[in-house]
Enzyme design. Structure first.
Site, PDB file in Angstrom:
ATOM      1  N   LYS A  41      39.672 115.855  97.144  1.00 16.28           N
ATOM      2  CA  LYS A  41      39.822 116.282  95.757  1.00 16.28           C
ATOM      3  C   LYS A  41      39.806 117.803  95.583  1.00 16.28           C
ATOM      4  CE  LYS A  41      38.564 115.021  91.121  1.00 16.28           C
ATOM      5  NZ  LYS A  41      37.852 114.141  90.217  1.00 16.28           N
ATOM      6  N   GLN A  86      33.001 105.935  96.856  1.00 16.60           N
ATOM      7  CA  GLN A  86      34.412 105.637  97.121  1.00 16.60           C
ATOM      8  C   GLN A  86      34.998 106.473  98.258  1.00 16.60           C
ATOM      9  OE1 GLN A  86      36.447 105.644  93.260  1.00 16.60           O
ATOM     10  NE2 GLN A  86      35.963 103.456  93.113  1.00 16.60           N
ATOM     11  N   GLU A 126      46.978  97.901  94.053  1.00 16.59           N
ATOM     12  CA  GLU A 126      47.638  98.867  94.938  1.00 16.59           C
ATOM     13  C   GLU A 126      48.509  98.191  95.994  1.00 16.59           C
ATOM     14  OE1 GLU A 126      44.482  99.044  94.018  1.00 16.59           O
ATOM     15  OE2 GLU A 126      44.013 101.080  93.345  1.00 16.59           O
ATOM     16  N   MET A 162      54.564  75.841 105.152  1.00 15.12           N
ATOM     17  CA  MET A 162      54.827  76.242 106.528  1.00 15.12           C
ATOM     18  C   MET A 162      53.671  75.859 107.448  1.00 15.12           C
ATOM     19  SD  MET A 162      56.844  77.379 108.598  1.00 15.12           S
ATOM     20  CE  MET A 162      58.175  78.496 108.224  1.00 15.12           C
TER      21      MET A 162
HETATM   22  C1  LIG Z   1      48.479  86.913 103.657  1.00 11.94           C
HETATM   23  C2  LIG Z   1      48.802  85.702 104.453  1.00 11.94           C
HETATM   24  N1  LIG Z   1      47.865  84.730 104.632  1.00 11.94           N
HETATM   25  C3  LIG Z   1      48.158  83.628 105.345  1.00 11.94           C
HETATM   26  C4  LIG Z   1      49.378  83.471 105.920  1.00 11.94           C
HETATM   27  C5  LIG Z   1      49.684  82.232 106.747  1.00 11.94           C
HETATM   28  N2  LIG Z   1      50.771  81.456 106.124  1.00 11.94           N
HETATM   29  C6  LIG Z   1      52.046  81.563 106.530  1.00 11.94           C
HETATM   30  S1  LIG Z   1      53.095  80.644 105.615  1.00 11.94           S
HETATM   31  C7  LIG Z   1      51.838  80.034 104.686  1.00 11.94           C
HETATM   32  C8  LIG Z   1      52.110  79.067 103.578  1.00 11.94           C
HETATM   33  C9  LIG Z   1      52.856  79.672 102.456  1.00 11.94           C
HETATM   34  O1  LIG Z   1      52.827  78.789 101.372  1.00 11.94           O
HETATM   35  P1  LIG Z   1      53.841  78.910 100.199  1.00 11.94           P
HETATM   36  O2  LIG Z   1      53.904  80.297  99.703  1.00 11.94           O
HETATM   37  O3  LIG Z   1      53.551  77.852  99.202  1.00 11.94           O
HETATM   38  O4  LIG Z   1      55.239  78.669 100.906  1.00 11.94           O
HETATM   39  P2  LIG Z   1      55.862  77.312 101.513  1.00 11.94           P
HETATM   40  O5  LIG Z   1      55.661  77.382 102.988  1.00 11.94           O
HETATM   41  O6  LIG Z   1      55.147  76.158 100.901  1.00 11.94           O
HETATM   42  O7  LIG Z   1      57.290  77.398 101.137  1.00 11.94           O
HETATM   43  C10 LIG Z   1      50.611  80.572 105.106  1.00 11.94           C
HETATM   44  C11 LIG Z   1      49.310  80.212 104.526  1.00 11.94           C
HETATM   45  C12 LIG Z   1      50.302  84.512 105.746  1.00 11.94           C
HETATM   46  N3  LIG Z   1      51.524  84.489 106.303  1.00 11.94           N
HETATM   47  N4  LIG Z   1      49.999  85.577 104.995  1.00 11.94           N
END
Ligand SMILES: Cc1ncc(C[n+]2csc(CCOP(=O)(O)OP(=O)(O)O)c2C)c(N)n1
Ligand SMILES: [Mg+2]
Lengths: 168, 553
Positions: free
Chosen positions: B163, B114, B51, B467
């Protein structure tokens, strides 16, 4: 009114969940709420909330604007203390003995309160007034022993015949 | 006519102009799905893998079409799976209408199978929500929901339908959908004051946010820039508002903004901000942000004025309407000195950029741009790759760029690409994702394959949560706690397992070959692009900092 406090009179739709919506907004936006009172108005479609909140002018403005965005909020008024009749309601159960009863009843009279329940060893009184007055009363009777206290949030209406003029 | 609750739902959806819905069936929405079955010629239902994916797809559909996106989910886990998608739409002001089923009225509040209080759960992340307990109110609630979602500052609305309300019968008549009006409460006097302020400014900077995209006010922004000779900067949400080919375009400003844009923003004496909310990621240190500048803030949401940045003037109204009125009051200006300075900043930006490694993310993005056109929908996930796209992809048209701005939702990309692709009439759609983000919602590959969607999915595979790693590198003494993934996932085989095509590319030449095939292939194609794990997003301004703290290498 304490420093930084302000009064909001909010007309809201009268249905389930509205109170959660309003109080949720305050906590979510990190606003302080000191008291909140709500009951249905003369028109059963609406309820009126009287909210005493705290914050500087910027906070005041944000609270008002954010509340205004809620679909269930119909009208908001920011009331100035000088032009507002403000009332709080207090129910107090006080310990009594034969010796103290007279003095307690006298103080209730001075504060224009009423005895609403009467026992051998306790008295329940009700007092209405502005916050400071209730504080003073509580302070005075605390020497006798307070058994239970129940205090309602403030109610407020603007003075004069004019109804709400700060429409949404 | 007499109609059941479910019939009312489908009829009002059609009445509101809805022809595509995303969702997932279940016990509490069986009746709605039964009605959808009978109306499959009028409403196309797209089933997702989860979803959350459906919610992101509806969000993206709304961002591309400008109309509310619709998502349907069952009670309990179906409803809670929508939550991230709804929050994402809320923070990016995207209009979606979410319809959830719930247990029958007599079972409400009994912890029935649910049962969750989804209106309680979504209260802080919706513009408004409803639980409908009387079938007679259902049609008008749905109409109102569309109106709330799409009017003023758009946002998500949720309708929970028990429902037995779905099966109850009521009278129903079709109504014409209400016309959305452009709101504007700006007075002549305000406009004159602002016009005066603008004419006195020597270093103006126009700052565009998502509101400009929503209001379709790109043209007015371009006119404004030309008339008062002012550069244009963008928040991430505003990026596609004006074509990157516009001579005044400086690109994104803020934490990972382009150097010239952020520099110009910080040196301006007047910031004309339209449809922005001055997020901390965009402003950094707020007192430094307005040290030299007065701010004119144009927004449809009065609560945005003075929320984060105090405005010298706040103009409340639809951006397009306000700008049109303002333009009429303005005189032609030139700012030769200021524009020369901007040119210097641009040169500086060019010098700052150094790249090493075999395949820099910028190279990938530029290569992809050789295959796309101005109408191509481009979605991203969240992380470094998202910032690189924001910095280097040259968007030309509004509503072509789908990214999770406010919530920063990893996993947004797949659902968004699917929703965006449907909204574009199933044209070639590009998704830039990361190895981490793709892992969060790659189940939606199944959706893309089932619908034979022409998605080109580029994974910027650095083997790390780049990041987060960058922050650990810069602020945590290189303690790479839980960010070095180096997973053994074979994305090529994974793509094939889903029934899609996959490529792994190590350099630009290989990328070109993969893209040649990908842009000719009908179904989804995954291109796993190997990039350095140490590549950083630059420039960067540390949180709470300003242009004075900018890190350029
Ligand atoms: C749902 C979620 N969990 C954790 C984060 C924290 N977070 C921000 S960027 C990132 C890394 C993303 O990794 P990737 O998709 O490999 O992208 P890259 O930065 O390596 O290009 C994380 C863990 C987030 N933004 N969203
Ligand atoms: Mg990565």
């Amino acid at each position: 009114m304490k420093k930084g406090q302000f009064i909001l009179s909010v007309l809201v739709a009268n249905h389930a969940g509205v109170l959660t919506r309003i109080s949720g907004l305050f906590s979510r936006r990190n606003f302080n709420i000191d008291s909140l009172n709500v009951a249905v108005t003369e028109d059963p479609l609406f309820s009126r909330m009287t909210i005493i909140a705290r914050g500087d002018e910027a906070v005041q403005e944000q609270i008002t604007k954010q509340l205004d965005k809620l679909h269930d909020v119909k009208k908001i008024e920011l009331l100035t203390p000088e032009k507002t009749v403000l009332r709080e309601h207090l129910l107090l159960k006080i310990k009594v003995t034969k010796k103290t009863r007279g003095e307690i009843v006298e103080s209730v009279n001075i504060f224009r309160g009423r005895v609403v329940d009467f026992n051998l060893d306790s008295l329940t009184v009700e007092v209405t007034g502005e916050s400071d007055k209730l504080d003073a009363f509580i302070k005075f009777v605390s020497q006798f022993g307070i058994l239970e206290m129940c205090r309602a949030g403030a109610l407020a209406v603007k003075r004069g015949a004019m109804a709400d003029d700060s429409d949404k | 006519m007499k109609a059941t609750g479910t019939k009312v739902i489908i009829e009002t959806l059609i009445e509101q102009g809805c022809d595509t819905v995303f969702g997932y069936p279940g016990g509490a929405v069986l009746n709605i799905y039964d009605e959808l079955y009978r109306n499959s010629d009028k409403i196309h239902h797209v089933i997702s893998a989860h979803e959350q994916g459906a919610a992101h797809a509806a969000d993206a559909y709304a961002r591309v079409t400008g109309k509310a996106g619709v998502v349907i989910a069952t009670s309990g886990p179906g409803a809670t799976n929508l939550v991230t998608g709804i929050a994402n739409a809320y923070l990016d002001s995207s209009p979606i209408v979410a319809i959830t089923g719930n247990v029958a009225l007599p079972l409400l509040g009994k912890d029935s199978f649910q049962e969750v209080d989804i209106t309680g759960i979504t209260m802080p992340i919706t513009k408004h929500n409803y639980i409908v307990k009387d079938v007679n109110e259902l049609a008008d609630v749905i109409r109102e929901a569309f109106k709330i979602a799409q009017s003023g500052r758009p946002g998500p609305v949720l309708i929970d339908v028990p429902k037995d309300v779905q099966t109850a019968v009521c009278d129903f008549e079709n109504k014409k959908p209400e016309k959305m009006e452009r709101i504007c409460s700006v007075t002549e006097k305000q406009l004159e004051q602002v016009a005066k302020l603008i004419s006195e400014s020597e270093r103006p900077y126009i700052y565009c946010g998502g509101g400009v995209v929503i209001s379709q006010a790109g043209e007015e922004i371009e006119k404004l820039a030309a008339k008062i000779d002012s550069p244009i900067g963008f928040s991430m949400m505003g990026l596609s508002a004006v074509s990157a080919d516009n001579p005044y375009w400086l690109g994104m400003t803020g934490m990972h903004g382009r150097y010239a844009s952020t520099k110009a923003n910080s040196e301006a004496d007047l910031i004309i901000a339209a449809g922005v909310r001055f997020s901390d990621r965009a402003t950094g240190n707020k007192s430094r942000y307005t040290q030299y500048a007065k701010v004119v803030h144009i927004d449809i949401d009065p609560a945005e004025i003075d929320k984060n940045i105090s405005a010298y003037f706040g103009l409340i109204g639809d951006v397009k309407t306000v700008l049109t009125k303002l333009l009429a009051k303005l005189e032609k200006k030139t700012h030769t000195q200021w524009m020369d300075k901007i040119q210097q900043m641009r040169i500086q930006e060019g010098i700052q950029f150094v790249k090493d490694g075999v395949m820099h993310p910028k190279d990938i993005i530029e290569k992809v741009m050789e295959y796309t056109d101005e109408n191509t929908i481009v979605a991203t996930d969240v992380g470094q790759h998202q910032m690189w796209v924001a910095q280097y992809y040259r968007f030309k048209k509004p509503r072509t760029y789908l990214t999770s701005g406010g919530l920063g939702t990893m996993g947004f990309g797949m659902g968004a690409a699917i929703g965006g692709c449907f909204a574009s009439g199933c044209k070639k759609t590009v998704l830039f994702t990361g190895d981490g983000s793709f892992g969060m919602n790659l189940n939606e590959m199944a959706t893309a394959v089932s619908n034979n969607l022409p998605l080109v999915i580029l994974i910027f595979n650095n083997g790390v949560l780049g990041m987060v790693r960058q922050w650990q590198n810069t602020f945590y003494d290189q303690r790479y706690s839980q960010t070095t993934l180096n997973r053994k996932t074979d994305f090529v085989k994974l793509a094939e397992a889903f029934g899609a095509t996959g490529f792994r590319v190590m350099d630009i030449k290989m990328l070109k070959e993969a893209l040649d095939t990908a842009f000719k292939t009908q179904g989804p194609v995954v291109i796993d692009c190997s990039i350095s794990q140490d590549e950083k997003v630059l420039p960067m301004i540390p949180p709470g900092g300003s242009i004075d703290n900018i890190i350029t290498r």
